[in-house]
Design a protein around this motif. Structure first.
Motif, PDB file in Angstrom:
ATOM      1  N   MET A   1       0.839  -1.174   0.000  1.00  0.00           N
ATOM      2  CA  MET A   1       0.000   0.000   0.000  1.00  0.00           C
ATOM      3  C   MET A   1       0.889   1.244   0.000  1.00  0.00           C
ATOM      4  SD  MET A   1      -2.396   1.425   2.988  1.00  0.00           S
ATOM      5  CE  MET A   1      -4.105   1.296   2.781  1.00  0.00           C
ATOM      6  N   ALA A   2       0.502   2.252  -0.763  1.00  0.00           N
ATOM      7  CA  ALA A   2       1.268   3.495  -0.839  1.00  0.00           C
ATOM      8  C   ALA A   2       1.125   4.278   0.467  1.00  0.00           C
ATOM      9  CB  ALA A   2       0.779   4.332  -2.006  1.00  0.00           C
ATOM     10  N   HIS A   3       2.187   4.970   0.827  1.00  0.00           N
ATOM     11  CA  HIS A   3       2.168   5.804   2.027  1.00  0.00           C
ATOM     12  C   HIS A   3       1.434   7.103   1.727  1.00  0.00           C
ATOM     13  CE1 HIS A   3       3.409   7.707   5.728  1.00  0.00           C
ATOM     14  NE2 HIS A   3       3.903   8.720   5.030  1.00  0.00           N
ATOM     15  N   ILE A   4       0.534   7.493   2.586  1.00  0.00           N
ATOM     16  CA  ILE A   4      -0.171   8.764   2.444  1.00  0.00           C
ATOM     17  C   ILE A   4       0.669   9.810   3.152  1.00  0.00           C
ATOM     18  CG2 ILE A   4      -2.259  10.054   2.987  1.00  0.00           C
ATOM     19  CD1 ILE A   4      -3.770   7.379   2.859  1.00  0.00           C
ATOM     20  N   GLU A   5       1.233  10.744   2.380  1.00  0.00           N
ATOM     21  CA  GLU A   5       2.136  11.741   2.947  1.00  0.00           C
ATOM     22  C   GLU A   5       1.397  12.879   3.628  1.00  0.00           C
ATOM     23  OE1 GLU A   5       5.171  13.071   0.276  1.00  0.00           O
ATOM     24  OE2 GLU A   5       5.398  11.064  -0.565  1.00  0.00           O
ATOM     25  N   THR A   6       0.283  13.309   3.026  1.00  0.00           N
ATOM     26  CA  THR A   6      -0.417  14.493   3.528  1.00  0.00           C
ATOM     27  C   THR A   6      -1.918  14.252   3.555  1.00  0.00           C
ATOM     28  OG1 THR A   6       1.278  15.912   2.541  1.00  0.00           O
ATOM     29  CG2 THR A   6      -0.785  16.973   3.168  1.00  0.00           C
ATOM     30  N   ILE A   7      -2.549  14.672   4.636  1.00  0.00           N
ATOM     31  CA  ILE A   7      -4.007  14.647   4.759  1.00  0.00           C
ATOM     32  C   ILE A   7      -4.467  16.088   4.882  1.00  0.00           C
ATOM     33  CG2 ILE A   7      -5.945  13.974   6.237  1.00  0.00           C
ATOM     34  CD1 ILE A   7      -4.221  11.516   7.032  1.00  0.00           C
ATOM     35  N   LEU A   8      -5.456  16.460   4.077  1.00  0.00           N
ATOM     36  CA  LEU A   8      -5.997  17.814   4.093  1.00  0.00           C
ATOM     37  C   LEU A   8      -7.312  17.802   4.865  1.00  0.00           C
ATOM     38  CD1 LEU A   8      -6.019  20.761   3.108  1.00  0.00           C
ATOM     39  CD2 LEU A   8      -7.240  19.947   1.077  1.00  0.00           C
ATOM     40  N   LEU A   9      -7.376  18.611   5.905  1.00  0.00           N
ATOM     41  CA  LEU A   9      -8.595  18.756   6.704  1.00  0.00           C
ATOM     42  C   LEU A   9      -9.144  20.154   6.467  1.00  0.00           C
ATOM     43  CD1 LEU A   9     -10.664  18.117   8.928  1.00  0.00           C
ATOM     44  CD2 LEU A   9      -8.938  18.867  10.598  1.00  0.00           C
ATOM     45  N   ALA A  10     -10.294  20.226   5.812  1.00  0.00           N
ATOM     46  CA  ALA A  10     -10.993  21.499   5.630  1.00  0.00           C
ATOM     47  C   ALA A  10     -12.094  21.555   6.682  1.00  0.00           C
ATOM     48  CB  ALA A  10     -11.581  21.590   4.235  1.00  0.00           C
ATOM     49  N   THR A  11     -12.099  22.608   7.479  1.00  0.00           N
ATOM     50  CA  THR A  11     -13.058  22.696   8.576  1.00  0.00           C
ATOM     51  C   THR A  11     -13.554  24.119   8.753  1.00  0.00           C
ATOM     52  OG1 THR A  11     -13.426  22.253  10.920  1.00  0.00           O
ATOM     53  CG2 THR A  11     -11.223  22.979  10.307  1.00  0.00           C
ATOM     54  N   ASP A  12     -14.789  24.233   9.206  1.00  0.00           N
ATOM     55  CA  ASP A  12     -15.306  25.548   9.592  1.00  0.00           C
ATOM     56  C   ASP A  12     -15.317  25.675  11.112  1.00  0.00           C
ATOM     57  OD1 ASP A  12     -17.392  23.906  10.320  1.00  0.00           O
ATOM     58  OD2 ASP A  12     -18.918  24.970   9.167  1.00  0.00           O
ATOM     59  N   ALA A  13     -14.765  24.671  11.788  1.00  0.00           N
ATOM     60  CA  ALA A  13     -14.627  24.648  13.243  1.00  0.00           C
ATOM     61  C   ALA A  13     -15.976  24.664  13.957  1.00  0.00           C
ATOM     62  CB  ALA A  13     -13.741  25.781  13.738  1.00  0.00           C
ATOM     63  N   SER A  14     -16.993  24.159  13.296  1.00  0.00           N
ATOM     64  CA  SER A  14     -18.307  24.066  13.932  1.00  0.00           C
ATOM     65  C   SER A  14     -18.431  22.731  14.654  1.00  0.00           C
ATOM     66  CB  SER A  14     -19.407  24.181  12.869  1.00  0.00           C
ATOM     67  OG  SER A  14     -19.376  23.050  12.008  1.00  0.00           O
ATOM     68  N   ARG A  15     -19.468  22.616  15.452  1.00  0.00           N
ATOM     69  CA  ARG A  15     -19.712  21.334  16.139  1.00  0.00           C
ATOM     70  C   ARG A  15     -19.927  20.205  15.134  1.00  0.00           C
ATOM     71  NH1 ARG A  15     -20.800  21.348  21.703  1.00  0.00           N
ATOM     72  NH2 ARG A  15     -21.014  23.444  22.538  1.00  0.00           N
ATOM     73  N   ALA A  16     -20.513  20.533  14.006  1.00  0.00           N
ATOM     74  CA  ALA A  16     -20.782  19.510  12.979  1.00  0.00           C
ATOM     75  C   ALA A  16     -19.494  18.934  12.393  1.00  0.00           C
ATOM     76  CB  ALA A  16     -21.642  20.104  11.867  1.00  0.00           C
ATOM     77  N   SER A  17     -18.399  19.671  12.471  1.00  0.00           N
ATOM     78  CA  SER A  17     -17.151  19.190  11.881  1.00  0.00           C
ATOM     79  C   SER A  17     -16.215  18.536  12.902  1.00  0.00           C
ATOM     80  CB  SER A  17     -16.434  20.339  11.166  1.00  0.00           C
ATOM     81  OG  SER A  17     -16.085  21.347  12.073  1.00  0.00           O
ATOM     82  N   GLU A  18     -16.602  18.478  14.162  1.00  0.00           N
ATOM     83  CA  GLU A  18     -15.729  17.931  15.206  1.00  0.00           C
ATOM     84  C   GLU A  18     -15.335  16.482  14.950  1.00  0.00           C
ATOM     85  OE1 GLU A  18     -17.584  18.538  18.999  1.00  0.00           O
ATOM     86  OE2 GLU A  18     -17.184  20.698  18.978  1.00  0.00           O
ATOM     87  N   ALA A  19     -16.274  15.661  14.507  1.00  0.00           N
ATOM     88  CA  ALA A  19     -15.957  14.245  14.273  1.00  0.00           C
ATOM     89  C   ALA A  19     -14.943  14.097  13.141  1.00  0.00           C
ATOM     90  CB  ALA A  19     -17.227  13.459  13.960  1.00  0.00           C
TER      91      ALA A  19
END
Length: 66
Positions: A1-19
């Protein structure tokens, strides 16, 4: 399996995005990947200020976790 170098997290910092934030932090730590956090928020200066503090909290949790 290829190594995942970077994960992009886009968030509005709301309660809905906490998980999603927690999953991204945990996944990056588990895979040894870099986590990039981006956020774009509109609204009053008070709303933007509050969200900036919340996003900084996400970054601090990520740094502590990985």
């Amino acid at each position: 399996m290829a190594h995942i170098e970077t994960i992009l997290l886009a968030t509005d910092a709301s309660r809905a995005s906490e998980a999603a934030e927690e999953q991204a932090i945990e996944l990056a730590a588990r895979l040894g990947s870099r986590l990039v956090v981006v956020s774009a928020v509109s609204g009053s200066p008070e709303v933007r200020s509050g969200r900036l503090v919340a996003v900084e909290g996400v970054v601090q949790r990520a740094r502590a976790g990985g």
